[in-house]
Write an enzyme that holds these catalytic residues in place. Structure first.
Site, PDB file in Angstrom:
ATOM      1  N   LYS A   9      -4.983  -4.218   5.380  1.00 41.76           N
ATOM      2  CA  LYS A   9      -5.138  -2.758   5.546  1.00 41.76           C
ATOM      3  C   LYS A   9      -3.842  -2.094   5.976  1.00 41.76           C
ATOM      4  CE  LYS A   9      -5.018  -2.787  10.298  1.00 41.76           C
ATOM      5  NZ  LYS A   9      -3.942  -2.211  11.125  1.00 41.76           N
ATOM      6  N   ASP A 152     -10.606  -4.955  13.871  1.00 38.51           N
ATOM      7  CA  ASP A 152     -10.256  -4.646  12.474  1.00 38.51           C
ATOM      8  C   ASP A 152     -11.109  -5.403  11.455  1.00 38.51           C
ATOM      9  OD1 ASP A 152      -8.255  -2.981  13.361  1.00 38.51           O
ATOM     10  OD2 ASP A 152      -6.671  -4.485  13.159  1.00 38.51           O
TER      11      ASP A 152
END
Ligand code: C5P
Length: 334
Positions: A9, A152
């Site tokens: 990401k 995350d």
């Protein structure tokens, strides 16, 4: 043998609030799933060793021509990390797997690079082990288990573009990445560094240099809605990482890299997460390749390599086979 993958990401935006009693800072983050993926191969192993799932990790680097190649140096470096904190191992364990499960992680996402590589390892492992052991846990359950492993992990499971609050783990999808859609809307040049950055140190520097009291961080509704149809202008308007100044005060060369990319024609740039990886947005694929080639020519000290990547991409998924660049290792540890 069961194979799964999960994306890395970028944080298009990362807004930081005050530190909470649990030691973590309140965050508001726009997660954007990027094409570099971690691949995890799960197997039932006959060679049970200790109580925990056994993990072998092969780390890859770019070859300068757009392909991933195994790096002996990076693989050896990774082997020095404490196996007890390995997120793939912890993810398998969280699903009840013991030493009869072995995992091979094919790792392209830099370690301590701000791109959630460890979280992607965990997300891919959750998918693979859930399938291999026939647990049939629904996706929502995997999100919950993932959030306990790391803030995350849910964003990597979901993919696409999502809005995270709390520690970044309370997620709201913006652009659906759970279907296998790969629009390749944006092309980016990633700059990887030889030295990672400690997340804890970056947050601690943030506290030192940020005066006054902090309010609850957020990204406006308007900005979030604009990203539901990801476009270059919407992405550009979002780029804002409030950890950048803290990371730059620890590592001034990061700012120079971003400014260098801008001078070479990037549309915009941002550091990802707590850094140090820097991402520059290009107009299209050809411009991204040209930008990477020009940047490589600068041969800046501390820079490990560059990669041309795209997004937003889909979340964690089961795979029929490993990509060709990782296949050489299938036979080696079968
Ligand atoms: O999430 P992770 O365990 O990698 O975070 C490492 C450290 O970074 C935490 O122990 C904390 O000091 C800091 N951190 C923080 N606020 C967050 C995430 C991390 O202060 N939201």
């Amino acid at each position: 043998m069961t194979i799964a993958s999960a994306p890395s990401k970028l944080n298009l935006a990362l807004r930081v609030g005050a530190q909470k009693p649990d030691g973590y800072h309140a965050l508001a983050s726009i997660f954007y799933a990027l094409s570099p993926r971690e691949y995890v191969v799960a197997r039932r192993s006959r060679r049970a060793m200790g109580a925990n799932p056994v993990v072998r990790t092969v780390v890859y680097d770019t070859d300068g021509l757009g392909s991933w190649v195994p790096s002996e140096r990076l693989t050896k470096q990774f082997a020095k990390e404490d196996p007890a904190t390995n997120l793939a191992m912890l993810a398998a364990k969280a699903l009840g797997a013991g030493s009869s499960v072995s995992l091979t992680v094919h790792k392209t996402v830099p370690v301590a690079g701000g791109m959630a590589g460890g979280s992607a390892d965990a997300a891919a492992t959750l998918m693979a082990v859930n399938q291999m052991l026939g647990l049939r846990l629904p996706f929502d359950e995997l999100l919950k288990v993932g959030a306990r492993l790391g803030a995350d992990v849910p964003a990597s499971l979901m993919g696409g573009i999502s809005y995270g609050t709390g520690r970044g783990d309370v997620l709201e999808p913006i652009f659906d990445g759970t279907r296998n859609v790969e629009p390749r809307s944006q092309w980016w040049v990633l700059v990887f560094f030889d030295q990672g950055l400690s997340t804890a140190k970056v947050f601690s520097r943030f506290d030192d240099i940020t005066p006054g009291s902090l309010t609850t961080p957020e990204v406006s509704n308007e900005q979030r809605q604009a990203l539901a149809t990801p476009s270059i202008p919407a992405v550009l308007a979002t780029l804002d990482n409030q950890l950048q100044d803290a990371a730059f005060s620890l590592r001034p060369e990061l700012a120079e890299v971003g400014e260098g990319l801008q001078d070479l024609g990037a549309q915009g740039w941002v550091m990802s997460g707590a850094g140090p990886t820097v991402a520059a947005l290009a107009k299209d694929e050809a411009s991204a390749r040209e930008l990477a080639a020009k940047f490589d020519e600068l041969k800046l000290p501390g820079v490990r390599s560059t990669a041309v990547v795209w997004g937003p991409t889909c979340g964690a998924s089961l795979e029929r086979a490993l990509p060709s660049w990782a296949q050489a290792f299938v036979g080696a540890d079968a």
